[in-house]
Design an enzyme around this catalytic site. Sequence first.
Site, PDB file in Angstrom:
ATOM      1  N   ASP A  11       7.295   1.466   1.719  1.00 21.55           N
ATOM      2  CA  ASP A  11       7.854   0.965   0.448  1.00 21.55           C
ATOM      3  C   ASP A  11       9.227   0.443   0.634  1.00 21.55           C
ATOM      4  O   ASP A  11      10.251   1.077   1.349  1.00 21.55           O
ATOM      5  CB  ASP A  11       7.875   2.066  -0.540  1.00 21.55           C
ATOM      6  CG  ASP A  11       6.576   2.408  -1.330  1.00 21.55           C
ATOM      7  OD1 ASP A  11       5.563   1.662  -0.869  1.00 21.55           O
ATOM      8  OD2 ASP A  11       6.296   3.539  -1.610  1.00 21.55           O
ATOM      9  N   ASP A 130      -3.585   0.116  -8.910  1.00 21.58           N
ATOM     10  CA  ASP A 130      -2.979   1.513  -9.397  1.00 21.58           C
ATOM     11  C   ASP A 130      -3.719   1.935 -10.347  1.00 21.58           C
ATOM     12  O   ASP A 130      -3.775   1.300 -11.190  1.00 21.58           O
ATOM     13  CB  ASP A 130      -1.306   1.108  -9.718  1.00 21.58           C
ATOM     14  CG  ASP A 130      -0.579   0.772  -8.633  1.00 21.58           C
ATOM     15  OD1 ASP A 130      -1.026   0.934  -7.481  1.00 21.58           O
ATOM     16  OD2 ASP A 130       0.361   0.117  -8.664  1.00 21.58           O
TER      17      ASP A 130
END
Lengths: 283, 212
Positions: A11, A130
């Site tokens: 990330d 997600d």
Amino acid sequence: MLAKRIIPCLDVKDGRVVKGTRFVNLRDAGDPAEVAALYDQQGADELVFLDITASFERREILLGAVRRTAEMAFTPLTVGGGVRTVEDIRALLLAGADKVSLNTSAVERPELITEAAMRFGSQCIVLAIDAKRVSDSFEFQVSSPELGDGGGVDLSKNPEPGTRNSELRWEVYTYGGRTPAGLDAVQWAKRGEVLGAGEILLTSMDKDGTKDGYDLALTRTVTDAVGIPVIASGGAGTLDHLYEAFVLGGADAALAASIFHFREWTVQDAKAFLRRRSVPVRE
Amino acid sequence: MIAIIDSGIANLRSVQKGLERVGADAKIVEDSSTLRDASGIVLPGVGAFRDGITKLRDGGFVEPLLHAIDAGKPVLGICLGLHFLFSESEEFGHHKGLNVIKGRVVRFPEAVLSPSGGSSAARLKIPHMGWNQIRIERPAPIFKGIPDGGFFYFVHSYYVQPEDEGVIAATTEYGLRFTSVLWRDNLFACQFHPEKSQGLGLQLLKNFASLT
């Protein structure tokens, strides 16, 4: 034999690798190119690079980081985060990405998946989802004894006691997990496949960063629903969790960040563990 | 100098970077006339067959490439670059290839007979994506230092079916056994991506570079 893949995830925020819990409380975990080189040496099967930079300069920062990262790694690199147009995808592929993941932009304009797949091939278009459990259905299944033993659902495919796949639902969230999209995650995965996605990157928002295991019911439900590879993501905290994602969740690949970033285990450790348990992994 | 043919859409830098890592001088070429001066040619490819073959034709690469193959110059096809060598492909309709190798490019079946036996069919995930093993059928020079059963990175939905099985150098199992490396004289082509296959992939590129 096709090996199950171990994919460290980077990330990246403002050009640095970070890791948080449930998308917040970010901690610094290093320079992307250096982290990528380390994982490449460890035998990572692929790398995923998710940009979570919010600033307006993000595009150039991202392309620079992708270029540097791609120079360091001789393994496939998937890049995602804020990708909105076919031109964005082209720029990332030219910078050295092998695949690009689409999330919010695909929800808002599903044709983007098809346009991108037609132009660059399905193999480089990853649909990132997600997903978050819908709580009322979660409660509902606990109090439905009238369905009897599994209510016709194969419980061997449903590793969590007291849950039944047929009654669980997950909703798709966009904008880094902030906005409910009003879509059912399983249906969206199926639609993404039809639209031309070559792979699904499936993140459980409930589990992400918690280190208490993948959402196996979610993983299993989606892997059973689509005919393209599925990467399980969100919740890996031990090597057992990787094993569960493959064997119980049916995932083709397992994504993990924290367990590798903070040097708890190396990719080799994970593979040695899986090999001892007869999961096919690359030497 | 090894020339990497620019087929317009592929990420060619990774191929160039791989060759550079093993000490080769590799250039991405947009001008087909440079193929004459090259000591070896890499024909890469990512994307769709029709677009790729059209770009090769429009770029004027076909004649010099066929000439180089006939002249025995080392040539390495990668992924779609393997497919281009064949007579025809059924990817999104029927398209003519370079016809250097007689045979066809076909799609993986949606389902195959379950490996556990019986009549039930197992769903085959397409694309075939990830790390899979090669079984070496003939000891080609590009396999030096590469073990039988070595893992390489694949990503494809179509595979090649050569009419002459004598050109098969390695095969891979995915629902069925398909040709993963082809070898005829100085012509080599692989279905996997050596530039994405870490150590073994670099070894294969090094072996190819040593022939040029």
